[in-house]
Design a protein around this motif. Structure first.
Motif, mmCIF file in Angstrom:
data_model
loop_
_atom_site.group_PDB
_atom_site.id
_atom_site.type_symbol
_atom_site.label_atom_id
_atom_site.label_comp_id
_atom_site.label_asym_id
_atom_site.label_seq_id
_atom_site.Cartn_x
_atom_site.Cartn_y
_atom_site.Cartn_z
ATOM 1 N N LEU A 101 13.602 102.939 30.578
ATOM 2 C CA LEU A 101 14.444 103.699 29.660
ATOM 3 C C LEU A 101 15.072 104.903 30.342
ATOM 4 O O LEU A 101 16.204 105.283 30.031
ATOM 5 C CB LEU A 101 13.626 104.140 28.450
ATOM 6 N N CYS A 102 14.328 105.509 31.280
ATOM 7 C CA CYS A 102 14.874 106.669 31.998
ATOM 8 C C CYS A 102 16.108 106.299 32.807
ATOM 9 O O CYS A 102 17.023 107.112 32.966
ATOM 10 C CB CYS A 102 13.803 107.266 32.907
ATOM 11 N N VAL A 103 16.148 105.084 33.353
ATOM 12 C CA VAL A 103 17.298 104.671 34.168
ATOM 13 C C VAL A 103 18.386 104.023 33.325
ATOM 14 O O VAL A 103 19.374 103.531 33.865
ATOM 15 C CB VAL A 103 16.865 103.707 35.298
ATOM 16 N N SER A 104 18.227 104.027 31.992
ATOM 17 C CA SER A 104 19.238 103.384 31.147
ATOM 18 C C SER A 104 19.642 104.309 30.007
ATOM 19 O O SER A 104 20.436 105.222 30.202
ATOM 20 C CB SER A 104 18.706 102.037 30.618
ATOM 21 N N VAL A 105 19.081 104.128 28.814
ATOM 22 C CA VAL A 105 19.614 104.803 27.630
ATOM 23 C C VAL A 105 19.247 106.285 27.538
ATOM 24 O O VAL A 105 19.980 107.065 26.932
ATOM 25 C CB VAL A 105 19.142 104.085 26.345
ATOM 26 N N VAL A 106 18.122 106.689 28.132
ATOM 27 C CA VAL A 106 17.661 108.075 27.950
ATOM 28 C C VAL A 106 18.666 109.085 28.493
ATOM 29 O O VAL A 106 18.947 110.101 27.851
ATOM 30 C CB VAL A 106 16.282 108.278 28.605
ATOM 31 N N ALA A 107 19.208 108.814 29.664
ATOM 32 C CA ALA A 107 20.165 109.759 30.254
ATOM 33 C C ALA A 107 21.387 109.939 29.356
ATOM 34 O O ALA A 107 21.881 111.063 29.181
ATOM 35 C CB ALA A 107 20.584 109.278 31.642
ATOM 36 N N ASP A 108 21.875 108.861 28.760
ATOM 37 C CA ASP A 108 23.041 108.954 27.877
ATOM 38 C C ASP A 108 22.713 109.772 26.629
ATOM 39 O O ASP A 108 23.519 110.601 26.184
ATOM 40 C CB ASP A 108 23.510 107.555 27.470
ATOM 41 N N VAL A 109 21.536 109.540 26.053
ATOM 42 C CA VAL A 109 21.146 110.281 24.851
ATOM 43 C C VAL A 109 20.948 111.758 25.164
ATOM 44 O O VAL A 109 21.382 112.638 24.415
ATOM 45 C CB VAL A 109 19.869 109.678 24.239
ATOM 46 N N LEU A 110 20.307 112.051 26.284
ATOM 47 C CA LEU A 110 20.072 113.447 26.656
ATOM 48 C C LEU A 110 21.383 114.183 26.919
ATOM 49 O O LEU A 110 21.495 115.382 26.640
ATOM 50 C CB LEU A 110 19.168 113.528 27.881
ATOM 51 N N ALA A 111 22.376 113.490 27.464
ATOM 52 C CA ALA A 111 23.671 114.133 27.706
ATOM 53 C C ALA A 111 24.305 114.572 26.390
ATOM 54 O O ALA A 111 24.833 115.680 26.274
ATOM 55 C CB ALA A 111 24.595 113.174 28.452
ATOM 56 N N VAL A 112 24.235 113.714 25.369
ATOM 57 C CA VAL A 112 24.774 114.061 24.057
ATOM 58 C C VAL A 112 23.966 115.195 23.434
ATOM 59 O O VAL A 112 24.520 116.146 22.868
ATOM 60 C CB VAL A 112 24.776 112.821 23.134
ATOM 61 N N PHE A 113 22.642 115.106 23.543
ATOM 62 C CA PHE A 113 21.766 116.142 22.982
ATOM 63 C C PHE A 113 22.039 117.495 23.638
ATOM 64 O O PHE A 113 22.130 118.519 22.953
ATOM 65 C CB PHE A 113 20.300 115.732 23.173
ATOM 66 N N HIS A 114 22.176 117.501 24.959
ATOM 67 C CA HIS A 114 22.410 118.764 25.675
ATOM 68 C C HIS A 114 23.756 119.363 25.298
ATOM 69 O O HIS A 114 23.884 120.589 25.195
ATOM 70 C CB HIS A 114 22.339 118.528 27.178
ATOM 71 N N ASP A 115 24.766 118.545 25.100
ATOM 72 C CA ASP A 115 26.072 119.061 24.676
ATOM 73 C C ASP A 115 25.976 119.735 23.310
ATOM 74 O O ASP A 115 26.640 120.744 23.055
ATOM 75 C CB ASP A 115 27.098 117.929 24.620
ATOM 76 N N SER A 116 25.128 119.181 22.429
ATOM 77 C CA SER A 116 24.994 119.730 21.081
ATOM 78 C C SER A 116 24.080 120.951 21.045
ATOM 79 O O SER A 116 24.304 121.877 20.264
ATOM 80 C CB SER A 116 24.447 118.659 20.127
ATOM 81 N N TYR A 117 23.044 120.956 21.900
ATOM 82 C CA TYR A 117 22.051 122.031 21.878
ATOM 83 C C TYR A 117 21.799 122.520 23.306
ATOM 84 O O TYR A 117 20.713 122.308 23.862
ATOM 85 C CB TYR A 117 20.745 121.532 21.250
ATOM 86 N N PRO A 118 22.769 123.177 23.916
ATOM 87 C CA PRO A 118 22.626 123.572 25.326
ATOM 88 C C PRO A 118 21.523 124.593 25.569
ATOM 89 O O PRO A 118 21.056 124.736 26.696
ATOM 90 C CB PRO A 118 24.007 124.152 25.667
ATOM 91 N N GLY A 119 21.080 125.305 24.534
ATOM 92 C CA GLY A 119 20.042 126.297 24.719
ATOM 93 C C GLY A 119 18.631 125.735 24.718
ATOM 94 O O GLY A 119 17.679 126.451 25.011
ATOM 95 N N VAL A 120 18.472 124.461 24.385
ATOM 96 C CA VAL A 120 17.152 123.833 24.352
ATOM 97 C C VAL A 120 16.826 123.291 25.742
ATOM 98 O O VAL A 120 17.565 122.483 26.296
ATOM 99 C CB VAL A 120 17.107 122.692 23.314
ATOM 100 N N SER A 121 15.717 123.746 26.311
ATOM 101 C CA SER A 121 15.310 123.257 27.630
ATOM 102 C C SER A 121 14.688 121.873 27.495
ATOM 103 O O SER A 121 13.978 121.584 26.533
ATOM 104 C CB SER A 121 14.312 124.220 28.278
ATOM 105 N N LEU A 122 14.966 121.008 28.467
ATOM 106 C CA LEU A 122 14.511 119.621 28.443
ATOM 107 C C LEU A 122 13.461 119.405 29.524
ATOM 108 O O LEU A 122 13.690 119.725 30.690
ATOM 109 C CB LEU A 122 15.690 118.671 28.669
ATOM 110 N N GLN A 123 12.323 118.855 29.144
ATOM 111 C CA GLN A 123 11.262 118.510 30.084
ATOM 112 C C GLN A 123 10.962 117.027 29.918
ATOM 113 O O GLN A 123 10.507 116.596 28.857
ATOM 114 C CB GLN A 123 10.002 119.345 29.821
ATOM 115 N N ILE A 124 11.230 116.246 30.964
ATOM 116 C CA ILE A 124 11.108 114.796 30.901
ATOM 117 C C ILE A 124 9.915 114.339 31.732
ATOM 118 O O ILE A 124 9.764 114.738 32.884
ATOM 119 C CB ILE A 124 12.391 114.101 31.411
ATOM 120 N N SER A 125 9.077 113.493 31.121
ATOM 121 C CA SER A 125 7.951 112.870 31.829
ATOM 122 C C SER A 125 8.196 111.373 31.880
ATOM 123 O O SER A 125 8.398 110.732 30.841
ATOM 124 C CB SER A 125 6.626 113.162 31.111
ATOM 125 N N GLU A 126 8.181 110.819 33.082
ATOM 126 C CA GLU A 126 8.411 109.388 33.272
ATOM 127 C C GLU A 126 7.090 108.715 33.598
ATOM 128 O O GLU A 126 6.320 109.184 34.442
ATOM 129 C CB GLU A 126 9.405 109.172 34.412
#
Length: 336
Positions: A101-126
């Motif tokens: 999922l990290c190499v497919s849909v997650v990156a696309d979803v996180l890009a949209v999420f970050h655009d909407s909420y740029p102040g929220v820090s993202l911590q990803i565990s694979e």
């Protein structure tokens, strides 16, 4: 001493009049006078020298003034920061996801999420589903995108002999909340014809017994996919020949491209991999699996976690409508 008393004290100090101060803070003048008197009684000091139409600060009042201003200002800052957090101008999201999922849909979803909420820090565990569920149970993650196999137990750490229960339940017995999002197909992959040393190139369809005749490339322990492959071999009564084991998903794909063996992987990870031949699997049950968004039900989700869930479902629904999901993958959320 209360916050309201300090606010009323500052109003009187700034205006020099009880009547004007009461009007500024929108309360009755007798109420304000009683609150200031209560503050003086609590401190054991007179804060104002009362005149006929004006009041002035005593030495005790002069001492309290800067302290009261700082306390009231700090409270206002706290309110603003909490409001920013509630409106997702700030915050933190700790998300776990499997490598496929990290190499497919997650990156696309996180890009949209970050655009909407740029102040929220993202911590990803694979990691593998089993490891991610353990981290979710331990409070190290807010959400986890994992594989849900209700009939397969989730074992504990290697060598511990202790079961962790099923992915649908935590080790403490309280169930995880599961939101189904995708249904994906597992496929066998091998190097394309002409670049593989295999004795026999896989066709378009194959059963697990046929695949097990070839050397296998397996993920490290902790990956649900590894357990699924080994369980399928055991059910078919075949012993797999393992060529390489212990890799993450990207490593497995690269090893197969170099002809070290065949592997069984989710179809999600094959976008752009032109050096691989895909073989559909014959069989039922284990050849398809469900991806769920998991969260603990014994704690309230954070606003960031709720926003990510909404973003994930919206992005996947839109991608499904426009035909952007890879072959063998479909969006299955109940509301779709």
């Amino acid at each position: 001493m209360t916050l309201k008393q300090l606010i009323y004290f500052l109003a009187v100090a700034d205006t020099g009049r009880f009547v004007q101060a009461a009007a500024d803070v929108r309360i009755a003048q007798p109420t304000l006078s009683r609150q200031v008197q209560a503050l003086e009684d609590d401190l054991g000091e007179t804060l104002f020298t009362r005149g006929r139409d004006h009041v002035t600060l005593t030495s005790a009042g002069e001492t309290l003034l800067p302290l009261a201003r700082r306390i009231v200002a700090d409270v206002e800052t706290a309110r603003l920061e909490i409001a920013e957090l509630a409106n997702l101008r700030r915050g933190r999201l700790r998300l776990g996801a499997t490598p496929s999922l990290c190499v497919s849909v997650v990156a696309d979803v996180l890009a949209v999420f970050h655009d909407s909420y740029p102040g929220v820090s993202l911590q990803i565990s694979e990691g593998g589903s089993q490891d991610l569920v353990a981290d979710l149970e331990d409070g190290q993650l807010d959400l986890a995108l994992v594989i849900h196999q209700p009939d397969r137990p989730t074992p504990g750490p290697a060598g511990s002999g202790a079961p962790r229960g099923r992915i649908g339940a935590t080790g403490t017995g309280s169930a995880l909340g599961l939101t189904p999002v995708l249904r994906e197909e597992l496929v066998a992959i091998s190097a394309t014809a002409g670049s593989t040393p295999l004795d026999e190139v896989l066709g378009d369809h194959a059963g697990i017994a046929e695949i097990a005749r070839h050397p296998l490339v397996l993920n490290r322990p902790g990956y649900e996919l590894r357990e699924a492959v080994l369980s399928a071999c055991a059910a078919a009564g075949v012993t797999p020949r393992i060529a390489v084991e212990g890799g993450e998903m990207d490593a497995v794909l690269r090893m197969v491209e170099r002809g070290l063996g065949v592997a069984i992987v989710p179809s999600l990870v094959l976008a752009g991999r032109t050096g691989l031949h895909t073989t559909r699997l014959d069989g039922t049950g284990w050849t398809h699996r469900t991806i769920v968004l998991a969260h603990r039900t014994d704690v309230a989700p954070t606003r960031a976690a709720e926003a990510f869930r909404e973003t994930l479902l919206a992005v996947l629904a839109r991608t499904s409508r426009t035909g952007g999901l890879p072959p063998g993958v479909r969006f299955i959320h109940p509301s779709s």
